[in-house]
Scaffold this motif. Structure first.
Motif: not given
Length: 102
Positions: A39-41, A44, A66, A70-71, A77
């Motif tokens: 989900e954090k991607c 992107c 992640w 942070v990636c 981001v």
């Protein structure tokens, strides 16, 4: 002088998963099993749709990128800002910059 006609290589867009194949283990690309993005991607620019799912061509296991914060491949981001309002930089890089007079 004219060169003989060489076979033209098929151009593949960088970052695409055009050569990827779906196997029983998952999406295989260049010998690696690609895991779907987390989900954090979402958001992107590197995310690519392939075989009915979203994958990251930069890293095979996005969840591990992640896990520690942070990636570093994430395009959506920004760098973190500390309490003083300055962007955090690597202390080794800062010392090298100071030595050069920057």
């Amino acid at each position: 002088m004219n060169k003989p006609n060489a076979k033209k290589a098929k151009k593949v867009q960088k970052g695409s998963l055009a050569e990827a194949k779906m196997t029983e283990a998952g999406l295989e690309y260049k010998g690696m099993i690609m895991e779907p993005v987390v989900e954090k991607c979402e958001g992107c620019d590197r995310m690519v749709e392939a075989e009915g799912g979203s994958y990251c061509p930069s890293y095979a296991q996005p969840a591990k990128k992640w896990a520690s914060g942070v990636c570093n491949f994430a395009t959506h981001v920004r760098a973190t800002v500390d309490k003083e309002g300055k962007v955090k930089i690597n202390p080794l890089k800062a010392s090298k910059r100071a030595a050069r007079g920057r």
